[in-house]
Design a protein around this motif. Structure first.
Motif, PDB file in Angstrom:
ATOM      1  N   THR A 182       0.833  -1.198   0.000  1.00 30.86           N
ATOM      2  CA  THR A 182       0.000   0.000   0.000  1.00 30.86           C
ATOM      3  C   THR A 182       0.868   1.249   0.000  1.00 30.86           C
ATOM      4  O   THR A 182       2.038   1.215   0.385  1.00 30.86           O
ATOM      5  CB  THR A 182      -0.921   0.035   1.231  1.00 30.86           C
ATOM      6  N   ARG A 225     -11.355   8.121 -15.179  1.00 29.89           N
ATOM      7  CA  ARG A 225     -10.721   7.957 -13.863  1.00 29.89           C
ATOM      8  C   ARG A 225      -9.472   8.806 -13.733  1.00 29.89           C
ATOM      9  O   ARG A 225      -9.135   9.269 -12.629  1.00 29.89           O
ATOM     10  CB  ARG A 225     -10.346   6.490 -13.632  1.00 29.89           C
ATOM     11  N   SER A 247      -1.482  -4.355 -10.909  1.00 28.61           N
ATOM     12  CA  SER A 247      -1.770  -3.879  -9.553  1.00 28.61           C
ATOM     13  C   SER A 247      -0.590  -3.122  -8.962  1.00 28.61           C
ATOM     14  O   SER A 247      -0.734  -2.464  -7.930  1.00 28.61           O
ATOM     15  CB  SER A 247      -2.119  -5.063  -8.650  1.00 28.61           C
ATOM     16  N   TYR A 294      -3.813   9.542  -6.432  1.00 26.74           N
ATOM     17  CA  TYR A 294      -5.119   8.931  -6.681  1.00 26.74           C
ATOM     18  C   TYR A 294      -5.008   7.411  -6.764  1.00 26.74           C
ATOM     19  O   TYR A 294      -5.805   6.678  -6.154  1.00 26.74           O
ATOM     20  CB  TYR A 294      -5.713   9.491  -7.978  1.00 26.74           C
ATOM     21  N   LEU A 295      -4.012   6.922  -7.496  1.00 28.88           N
ATOM     22  CA  LEU A 295      -3.860   5.475  -7.665  1.00 28.88           C
ATOM     23  C   LEU A 295      -3.526   4.801  -6.334  1.00 28.88           C
ATOM     24  O   LEU A 295      -4.029   3.709  -6.042  1.00 28.88           O
ATOM     25  CB  LEU A 295      -2.780   5.189  -8.705  1.00 28.88           C
ATOM     26  N   ASP A 337      -4.439   5.872  -3.414  1.00 30.26           N
ATOM     27  CA  ASP A 337      -5.685   5.897  -2.639  1.00 30.26           C
ATOM     28  C   ASP A 337      -6.658   4.823  -3.113  1.00 30.26           C
ATOM     29  O   ASP A 337      -7.486   4.336  -2.324  1.00 30.26           O
ATOM     30  CB  ASP A 337      -6.354   7.272  -2.750  1.00 30.26           C
ATOM     31  N   GLU A 338      -6.557   4.452  -4.392  1.00 28.79           N
ATOM     32  CA  GLU A 338      -7.423   3.423  -4.947  1.00 28.79           C
ATOM     33  C   GLU A 338      -6.931   2.005  -4.654  1.00 28.79           C
ATOM     34  O   GLU A 338      -7.555   1.030  -5.071  1.00 28.79           O
ATOM     35  CB  GLU A 338      -7.550   3.610  -6.470  1.00 28.79           C
TER      36      GLU A 338
END
Length: 222
Positions: free
Chosen positions: A34, A128, A161, A186-187, A189-190
């Protein structure tokens, strides 16, 4: 926090007719699945070499690299290639190196998906990433920041991923770099794993984990 990469004593040597050059030496660390991990350091510190090792583009000369619990050194070439294709997306520092200029924006996404034997919905990916309405554009019509955003989009189209970026803001003006930094946040956070190498202070500041390198060695992690 789960660890995605585990590096133990990683080293990379390059052999020349005159000598052996050590690019990285004895790097032991983990990379979480993460957030944004940034490898920072001056030119020649070994950070880009380490990114290629993480991206399975270059096998280490010594040491062990585990990805999601799998010893990548024990995999056959086909297994490493499958992991690169299905899980790992690389974004290079020059925007046009990431894209096919003779295709439209949407066609680049479709082509990326096909490489991974997948299908994608270009409009959904573009929306997105703040690129809605550009599907029919040529790559040359996009700004540098938009091109880098599209490069991340191609990784999404492949179903990756893990996103690895090599100096993704170094060729961009400030406004274009801001677009890329926003995309990386953003990525993350996704739920995507975002890994970058950079000497850009603004990119380093958004890192949730920063590994500093010097002369091919890990100099500390914050």
């Amino acid at each position: 926090m789960a660890e995605l990469f585990e590096l133990a004593g990683i080293g990379v040597d390059y052999h020349t007719p005159a000598d052996t050059v050590t690019a990285i030496n004895d790097v032991t660390m983990t990379v979480p699945e993460t957030g944004i991990t940034v490898f920072a350091g001056p030119s020649g510190s070994g950070k880009s070499t380490l990114l290629r090792v993480l991206g399975l583009l270059e096998p280490p000369t010594r040491g062990t690299l585990r990805f999601d619990g799998v010893d990548t050194g024990a995999l056959p070439h086909s297994g490493r290639r499958a992991l690169r294709r299905e899980r790992l997306g690389l974004v290079f520092q020059t925007p046009t190196e990431n894209l096919l200029e003779y295709l439209t924006v949407a066609e680049n996404l479709v082509a990326a998906a096909q490489l991974a034997r997948r299908t994608c919905r270009p409009d959904e990916i573009l929306d997105r990433l703040g690129l809605g309405g550009t599907g029919g554009w040529r790559i040359s019509a996009l700004s540098g920041g938009q091109q880098q955003r599209l490069a991340f989009g191609c990784a999404l189209a492949r179903g990756c991923s893990v996103l690895l970026a090599d100096e993704p803001t170094s060729q961009l003006d400030e406004a274009s770099a801001d677009l890329v930094l926003d995309t990386m946040r953003y990525l993350a956070d996704e739920g995507f794993t975002v890994i970058a190498v950079s000497h850009d202070d603004r990119l380093i500041e958004i890192g949730t984990r920063v590994a500093r390198m010097h002369d091919g060695r890990l100099d500390g992690i914050t």
